[in-house]
Motif scaffolding. Structure first.
Motif, short mmCIF file in Angstrom:
data_model
loop_
_atom_site.label_atom_id
_atom_site.label_comp_id
_atom_site.label_asym_id
_atom_site.label_seq_id
_atom_site.Cartn_x
_atom_site.Cartn_y
_atom_site.Cartn_z
N ILE A 1 46.93 -58.41 3.85
CA ILE A 1 47.92 -58.37 4.93
C ILE A 1 47.81 -59.69 5.68
O ILE A 1 46.73 -60.06 6.15
N ASN A 2 48.92 -60.42 5.75
CA ASN A 2 48.96 -61.71 6.40
C ASN A 2 49.98 -61.68 7.54
O ASN A 2 51.07 -61.14 7.39
N GLY A 3 49.63 -62.28 8.66
CA GLY A 3 50.57 -62.48 9.75
C GLY A 3 51.05 -63.92 9.70
O GLY A 3 50.25 -64.84 9.48
N MET A 4 52.36 -64.14 9.87
CA MET A 4 52.91 -65.49 9.76
C MET A 4 53.88 -65.77 10.91
O MET A 4 54.54 -64.86 11.40
N LEU A 5 53.95 -67.04 11.28
CA LEU A 5 54.94 -67.51 12.24
C LEU A 5 55.49 -68.81 11.70
O LEU A 5 54.73 -69.73 11.36
N GLU A 6 56.82 -68.88 11.63
CA GLU A 6 57.47 -70.08 11.10
C GLU A 6 58.50 -70.58 12.10
O GLU A 6 59.20 -69.80 12.72
N GLY A 46 50.09 -69.16 8.70
CA GLY A 46 49.84 -67.81 8.21
C GLY A 46 48.36 -67.52 8.25
O GLY A 46 47.54 -68.37 7.89
N LYS A 47 48.00 -66.34 8.70
CA LYS A 47 46.60 -65.97 8.86
C LYS A 47 46.32 -64.67 8.11
O LYS A 47 47.07 -63.69 8.25
N LEU A 48 45.27 -64.66 7.31
CA LEU A 48 44.84 -63.45 6.63
C LEU A 48 44.27 -62.48 7.65
O LEU A 48 43.33 -62.81 8.38
N ILE A 49 44.87 -61.29 7.75
CA ILE A 49 44.41 -60.26 8.68
C ILE A 49 43.42 -59.33 7.99
O ILE A 49 42.37 -59.01 8.53
N MET A 50 43.79 -58.88 6.79
CA MET A 50 42.94 -57.98 6.00
C MET A 50 43.02 -58.39 4.55
O MET A 50 44.06 -58.86 4.12
N PRO A 51 42.04 -58.22 3.75
CA PRO A 51 40.70 -57.70 4.04
C PRO A 51 39.82 -58.77 4.69
O PRO A 51 40.04 -59.96 4.52
N VAL A 52 38.83 -58.30 5.42
CA VAL A 52 37.89 -59.22 6.06
C VAL A 52 37.01 -59.87 4.99
O VAL A 52 36.73 -61.06 5.03
N THR A 53 36.62 -59.08 4.00
CA THR A 53 35.81 -59.57 2.88
C THR A 53 36.44 -59.12 1.58
O THR A 53 36.79 -57.95 1.43
N TYR A 54 36.58 -60.05 0.64
CA TYR A 54 37.13 -59.71 -0.67
C TYR A 54 36.06 -59.07 -1.54
O TYR A 54 34.93 -59.55 -1.60
N PRO A 65 58.74 -64.71 13.06
CA PRO A 65 57.47 -64.02 12.82
C PRO A 65 57.64 -63.01 11.68
O PRO A 65 58.71 -62.44 11.49
N SER A 66 56.57 -62.81 10.92
CA SER A 66 56.65 -61.86 9.81
C SER A 66 55.28 -61.34 9.42
O SER A 66 54.25 -61.91 9.78
N LEU A 67 55.30 -60.24 8.70
CA LEU A 67 54.12 -59.67 8.07
C LEU A 67 54.31 -59.75 6.57
O LEU A 67 55.40 -59.51 6.06
N GLN A 68 53.24 -60.08 5.87
CA GLN A 68 53.29 -60.18 4.42
C GLN A 68 52.21 -59.28 3.84
O GLN A 68 51.07 -59.31 4.29
N PHE A 69 52.59 -58.50 2.85
CA PHE A 69 51.67 -57.63 2.14
C PHE A 69 51.61 -58.08 0.69
O PHE A 69 52.66 -58.26 0.06
N ILE A 70 50.42 -58.27 0.16
CA ILE A 70 50.25 -58.63 -1.24
C ILE A 70 49.44 -57.53 -1.91
O ILE A 70 48.30 -57.25 -1.51
N ARG A 113 54.46 -59.00 -3.80
CA ARG A 113 54.51 -59.47 -2.43
C ARG A 113 55.68 -58.81 -1.71
O ARG A 113 56.80 -58.78 -2.22
N LEU A 114 55.43 -58.30 -0.50
CA LEU A 114 56.45 -57.73 0.35
C LEU A 114 56.39 -58.44 1.70
O LEU A 114 55.35 -58.45 2.36
N ASP A 115 57.51 -59.07 2.10
CA ASP A 115 57.60 -59.75 3.39
C ASP A 115 58.56 -58.98 4.28
O ASP A 115 59.65 -58.59 3.84
N LEU A 116 58.16 -58.77 5.53
CA LEU A 116 59.01 -58.14 6.54
C LEU A 116 59.02 -59.05 7.76
O LEU A 116 57.97 -59.35 8.32
N GLY A 117 60.22 -59.53 8.14
CA GLY A 117 60.27 -60.47 9.24
C GLY A 117 61.58 -60.43 9.99
O GLY A 117 62.52 -59.73 9.61
N TYR A 118 61.62 -61.19 11.06
CA TYR A 118 62.82 -61.31 11.88
C TYR A 118 62.95 -62.76 12.31
O TYR A 118 61.98 -63.38 12.75
N ARG A 119 64.16 -63.32 12.18
CA ARG A 119 64.43 -64.71 12.54
C ARG A 119 65.40 -64.73 13.71
O ARG A 119 66.43 -64.06 13.67
N PHE A 120 65.06 -65.51 14.75
CA PHE A 120 65.93 -65.58 15.92
C PHE A 120 65.97 -67.01 16.46
O PHE A 120 65.02 -67.77 16.30
N PRO A 121 67.09 -67.39 17.10
CA PRO A 121 67.23 -68.77 17.59
C PRO A 121 66.52 -68.99 18.91
O PRO A 121 66.47 -68.12 19.77
#
Length: 144
Positions: free
Chosen positions: A76-81, A60-68, A99-104, A110-118
């Motif tokens: 906003i975090n981008g994640m891949l699992e 998972g990678k922090l996309i925003m904010p660049v500076t706290y 893959p998913s996006l996470q908003f805190i 916390r709000l997670d939006l993602g899609y899981r596929f085989p």
């Protein structure tokens, strides 16, 4: 072996997480054992198919904010699992990508939006892909 709503049973494992700057890496592995769910709802795959090893690897990678500047900023975090499982009797397995996006919000919600596929699907499953929408709210300092 699905213990999330399909079978009763138990699972034990280990989780390791490492934070490197604004990148979080996590890995887990666990052993699962399915039990019968009562007289009329037996485990479908027989006694020998009850055991499995599950594993995950995620980044998972922090996309925003660049500076706290404060805790009220939206993260906003981008994640891949990668999620997988191997049945110990049949050696059949699955491997999914999610893959998913996470908003805190306000460091509490916390709000997670993602899609899981085989990617690999040797195992028969009731649902091998789908959308994820998760909303969590944390209550801090409830008991003082």
């Amino acid at each position: 072996v699905d213990l999330n709503g399909h079978n009763s049973g138990y699972e034990a494992g280990l989780i390791a997480t490492k934070l490197i700057n604004k990148l979080a890496l996590s890995a887990s592995s666990s052993l699962l054992h399915a039990l019968d769910n009562g007289k009329n709802n037996k485990f479908l795959y027989g006694n020998k198919g009850r055991d499995a090893v599950s594993y995950t690897l995620s980044a998972g990678k922090l996309i925003m904010p660049v500076t706290y500047t404060n805790y009220r900023q939206t993260n906003i975090n981008g994640m891949l699992e990668m999620l997988g499982q191997v049945n110990l009797n049949s050696s059949k397995s699955y491997l999914d990508l999610a893959p998913s996006l996470q908003f805190i919000f306000f460091s509490q919600m916390r709000l997670d939006l993602g899609y899981r596929f085989p990617v690999v699907k040797d195992l028969i499953r009731t649902n091998d892909n789908g959308f994820l929408v998760r909303l969590e709210y944390n209550f801090f300092n409830v008991y003082k």
